[in-house]
Design an enzyme around this catalytic site. Structure first.
Site, PDB file in Angstrom:
ATOM      1  N   LYS A  32       1.145  -0.779   0.070  1.00 34.16           N
ATOM      2  CA  LYS A  32       0.264  -0.398  -0.328  1.00 34.16           C
ATOM      3  C   LYS A  32       0.408   1.475  -0.175  1.00 34.16           C
ATOM      4  O   LYS A  32       0.341   2.264  -0.745  1.00 34.16           O
ATOM      5  CB  LYS A  32      -0.979  -0.012   1.038  1.00 34.16           C
ATOM      6  CG  LYS A  32      -1.861  -1.931   1.655  1.00 34.16           C
ATOM      7  CD  LYS A  32      -2.803  -1.693   0.264  1.00 34.16           C
ATOM      8  CE  LYS A  32      -3.159  -2.805   0.259  1.00 34.16           C
ATOM      9  NZ  LYS A  32      -3.466  -3.434  -0.887  1.00 34.16           N
ATOM     10  N   GLU A  47      -2.141   7.885   8.441  1.00 35.87           N
ATOM     11  CA  GLU A  47      -2.877   8.538   7.798  1.00 35.87           C
ATOM     12  C   GLU A  47      -4.218   9.627   8.492  1.00 35.87           C
ATOM     13  O   GLU A  47      -4.290   9.527   9.330  1.00 35.87           O
ATOM     14  CB  GLU A  47      -3.883   7.644   6.847  1.00 35.87           C
ATOM     15  CG  GLU A  47      -3.118   7.924   5.131  1.00 35.87           C
ATOM     16  CD  GLU A  47      -3.689   6.372   4.666  1.00 35.87           C
ATOM     17  OE1 GLU A  47      -4.725   6.135   4.585  1.00 35.87           O
ATOM     18  OE2 GLU A  47      -3.383   6.623   3.670  1.00 35.87           O
ATOM     19  N   HIS A  50     -15.741  -4.932   6.795  1.00 41.08           N
ATOM     20  CA  HIS A  50     -15.276  -4.782   5.564  1.00 41.08           C
ATOM     21  C   HIS A  50     -15.664  -6.043   4.874  1.00 41.08           C
ATOM     22  O   HIS A  50     -14.901  -6.441   3.611  1.00 41.08           O
ATOM     23  CB  HIS A  50     -13.708  -4.777   6.510  1.00 41.08           C
ATOM     24  CG  HIS A  50     -12.901  -3.442   7.203  1.00 41.08           C
ATOM     25  ND1 HIS A  50     -12.914  -2.777   6.391  1.00 41.08           N
ATOM     26  CD2 HIS A  50     -12.671  -4.013   8.187  1.00 41.08           C
ATOM     27  CE1 HIS A  50     -12.661  -1.670   8.068  1.00 41.08           C
ATOM     28  NE2 HIS A  50     -12.962  -2.724   8.399  1.00 41.08           N
ATOM     29  N   ARG A  68      -7.598  -7.483  -8.729  1.00 36.91           N
ATOM     30  CA  ARG A  68      -8.607  -8.996  -9.926  1.00 36.91           C
ATOM     31  C   ARG A  68      -9.635  -8.464 -10.106  1.00 36.91           C
ATOM     32  O   ARG A  68     -10.432  -7.474  -9.678  1.00 36.91           O
ATOM     33  CB  ARG A  68      -8.428  -9.708  -7.849  1.00 36.91           C
ATOM     34  CG  ARG A  68      -9.954  -8.667  -6.975  1.00 36.91           C
ATOM     35  CD  ARG A  68     -10.245  -9.456  -6.509  1.00 36.91           C
ATOM     36  NE  ARG A  68     -10.899  -8.602  -5.110  1.00 36.91           N
ATOM     37  CZ  ARG A  68     -10.398  -7.646  -4.315  1.00 36.91           C
ATOM     38  NH1 ARG A  68      -9.439  -7.926  -3.923  1.00 36.91           N
ATOM     39  NH2 ARG A  68     -11.461  -7.259  -3.149  1.00 36.91           N
TER      40      ARG A  68
HETATM   41  C1  MV4 Z   1      -9.389   4.759   5.684  1.00 39.47           C
HETATM   42  C2  MV4 Z   1     -10.918   5.335   6.416  1.00 39.47           C
HETATM   43  C3  MV4 Z   1     -10.773   6.418   7.406  1.00 39.47           C
HETATM   44  N1  MV4 Z   1      -9.452   7.712   6.953  1.00 39.47           N
HETATM   45  N2  MV4 Z   1      -8.599   5.899   5.708  1.00 39.47           N
HETATM   46  C4  MV4 Z   1     -10.644   0.283   5.238  1.00 39.47           C
HETATM   47  C5  MV4 Z   1      -9.734  -1.249   4.921  1.00 39.47           C
HETATM   48  C6  MV4 Z   1      -9.679  -0.171   4.183  1.00 39.47           C
HETATM   49  N3  MV4 Z   1      -9.123  -0.440   2.390  1.00 39.47           N
HETATM   50  C7  MV4 Z   1      -9.022   0.833   3.710  1.00 39.47           C
HETATM   51  N4  MV4 Z   1     -10.241   1.878   5.031  1.00 39.47           N
HETATM   52  C8  MV4 Z   1      -9.988   2.267   5.443  1.00 39.47           C
HETATM   53  N5  MV4 Z   1      -9.490   3.796   5.817  1.00 39.47           N
HETATM   54  C9  MV4 Z   1      -8.215   7.031   6.740  1.00 39.47           C
HETATM   55  N6  MV4 Z   1      -7.232   7.433   6.485  1.00 39.47           N
HETATM   56  C10 MV4 Z   1     -11.662   3.913   6.524  1.00 39.47           C
HETATM   57  C11 MV4 Z   1     -11.820   3.113   6.059  1.00 39.47           C
HETATM   58  C12 MV4 Z   1     -12.575   2.459   6.507  1.00 39.47           C
HETATM   59  C13 MV4 Z   1     -13.521   1.260   5.399  1.00 39.47           C
HETATM   60  C14 MV4 Z   1     -12.862   2.518   4.181  1.00 39.47           C
HETATM   61  C15 MV4 Z   1     -13.754   1.776   2.664  1.00 39.47           C
HETATM   62  C16 MV4 Z   1     -14.760   0.690   3.013  1.00 39.47           C
HETATM   63  C17 MV4 Z   1     -15.528   0.503   4.780  1.00 39.47           C
HETATM   64  C18 MV4 Z   1     -14.498   1.006   5.263  1.00 39.47           C
HETATM   65  C19 MV4 Z   1     -15.239   0.384   6.723  1.00 39.47           C
HETATM   66  C20 MV4 Z   1     -14.042   1.248   7.824  1.00 39.47           C
HETATM   67  C21 MV4 Z   1     -13.175   1.510   7.793  1.00 39.47           C
END
Ligand code: MV4
Length: 503
Positions: A119, A203, A238, A295
């Site tokens: 990442k 972040e 998630h 994917r």
């Molecule tokens: C975040 C965020 C808030 N702020 N990054 C969760 C999984 C990963 N793919 C990235 N995720 C998140 N990153 C920052 N800087 C909140 C999440 C997140 C989230 C993101 C996408 C879909 C569902 C989520 C559920 C909780 C937190």
């Protein structure tokens, strides 16, 4: 052009194996299935032109067993392998193994997979390509003092993320500097244990966000196209539950703008084949790139219904060296599509896995209805694998038509013997915030949707008494093979009473 591909091994099971077999049939290609002990009676085995036993039920010994799968691919003499989603689909070692054995891996090259899997490396490349990312550290942070300085600059709350996490694993929240110092130590230790190195970055924590992703395709001639967005904000721990296109917040101008940015993202890693650029969108409408999914995704049918493009056939033609046969301007976003993931889980009981025999089922159909499923009357839903049993996808000329079609189809859908997430979706399809497009990743909690379902559907809860009971589930989750999967980027996605896993 002469075709390099005349046969494909499908390194997967369930509905996605069936989806790929169908594409092979249409293209006149031979399909080769693999199956575990648990899947001898599964329908993908019957539908493929040939099928090979791969091993015991446990994923590590079957659908994740690279060497065995490669052995079968060579013995069967296939030209290509389609990994589907999950399992080996984002495993760069497996892509490499295919490259070494001169078998086409239907997906990106191992180098691009390596970049998208890290990442932080990926984020650095995106910054160079002027793709907007979440404010925070410029690289991996080794030192807690530096982490504190960056957090002060970005402003609390912040997230500590592992470069090798994904799907919510390896993410920690810090609301102030004390918490940051504490979490930094714990996250470093955890990351070292899981990935052999502590690669953390900081972040700014974005609150009340939406998850909006762009479907992309890129060919070996350097042509890149985006196939518009999908909104995937309705999820639980998630795990996506509902996806749709278009996103209710998208405008034509914003779509063009973010679509071009998404194309720059995949160009920057020399991406090949179908992929997704994932963005977080804040309440002010700002988009921040977070990762590339290398994917074909579970929710690809949503895009197929609004573009009319068969993504699996397109994947195969790209893997065959052909150029994408359409220009960006040729694509038109037609109507609205919604997908509900029908999981074998009990939404009335904390989404506990519900497995076993399905003595009977009745699938919905009618105008604008598509069902991708491995279910048939008399089939068995296994507890060894992902809980997804069916994807119900509706299309309509606008959101309201696709929503009403979805609601009716959910009413028609009968799955006997197991509990599923269908009741939850019945509630959501009639819910005010959903109807108004007021979505965020905390949608279920924010609007107490589970409570609402329990009140509305109290009497309609089929509640088959076949859940994996807490004691059994706990034993199962603690068993060696699931532990292994929890730390790999592929495998069972069942996260009941367990840390978040890959999506
Ligand atoms: C975040 C965020 C808030 N702020 N990054 C969760 C999984 C990963 N793919 C990235 N995720 C998140 N990153 C920052 N800087 C909140 C999440 C997140 C989230 C993101 C996408 C879909 C569902 C989520 C559920 C909780 C937190």
């Amino acid at each position: 052009m002469t075709s390099k591909i005349s046969s494909i091994l499908i390194a997967n099971r369930g509905e996605i194996a069936l989806r790929i077999i169908r594409a092979c049939r249409e293209l006149g290609l031979k399909s080769v299935a693999i199956y575990s002990d648990e899947d001898t009676r599964s329908i993908h085995v019957k539908r493929a032109d040939s099928a090979y036993h791969v091993g015991p039920a446990a994923p590590a010994q079957s659908y994740l067993n690279m060497n065995k799968i490669m052995e079968i691919a060579i013995a069967a003499g296939v030209d290509a392998i389609h990994p589907g989603y999950g399992f080996l689909s984002e495993n760069e070692t497996f892509a490499q193994l295919c490259e070494k054995n001169n078998i086409i891996f239907i997906g990106p090259k191992s180098l691009a997979m390596d970049l998208t899997g890290d990442k932080m490396k990926c984020k650095e490349l995106m910054k160079k390509a002027e793709v907007p990312t979440v404010p925070g550290s410029d690289g991996v942070i080794e030192d807690v003092e530096l982490a504190a300085e960056i957090a002060r600059e970005a402003g609390y709350p912040v997230l500590l993320k592992s470069a090798f996490g994904g799907g919510g694993r390896g993410i920690r929240l810090a609301r102030d500097e004390n918490e940051l110092r504490q979490e930094f130590e714990m996250a470093s230790a955890e990351s070292k244990a899981a990935f052999g190195k502590a690669a953390l970055f900081v972040e700014k924590f974005l609150e009340r966000i939406r998850h909006v992703e762009f479907q992309l395709v890129r060919d070996s001639h350097g042509n890149t196209r985006h196939l518009f967005e999908r909104e995937c904000s309705i999820q639980r721990r998630h795990q996506k539950l509902i996806e749709m296109s278009p996103s209710p917040i998208m405008t034509v101008d914003k779509r063009n703008e973010i679509g071009e940015i998404a194309k720059r993202a995949v160009d920057a890693v020399d991406y090949l084949n179908a992929g997704t650029a994932e963005f977080l969108c804040d309440p002010q409408g700002n988009f921040y790139f977070i990762e590339i999914n290398s994917r074909l995704q579970v929710e690809h049918p949503v895009t197929e219904l609004i573009t009319g493009i068969d993504l699996v056939k397109l994947q195969i033609s790209i893997a065959n060296g052909e150029a994408i046969p359409f220009k960006q301007e040729d694509l038109k976003l037609n109507g609205s599509a919604i997908e509900c993931r029908i999981n074998a889980e009990d939404p009335f009981y904390e989404f506990a896995p519900s497995v076993g025999k399905v003595p009977n089922c009745n699938l919905p159909y009618g105008p604008g209805i598509r069902v991708d499923t491995y279910l048939y009357p008399g089939c068995t839903v296994s507890g060894f694998y992902d809980s997804l049993t069916a994807k119900l996808i509706s299309w309509g000329s606008d959101f309201d038509e696709s929503r009403r079609r979805m609601r009716n189809a959910l009413d028609e859908f009968v799955i006997e013997g197991i509990n599923t997430t269908i009741p939850l979706y019945k509630t959501i399809m009639n819910e005010d915030h959903f109807i108004k497009g007021e979505l965020s990743t905390d949608y279920l909690d924010r609007y107490s949707i589970i409570e609402k379902m329990k009140t509305e559907l109290k009497d309609k809860n089929s509640n088959f008494q076949n859940r994996i009971l807490p004691a059994v589930a706990t034993a199962l989750l603690q068993s060696e093979y699931i532990k292994k999967n929890a730390h790999s980027r592929q495998g069972s996605q069942n996260n009941w009473r367990f840390g978040g896993m890959t999506n």
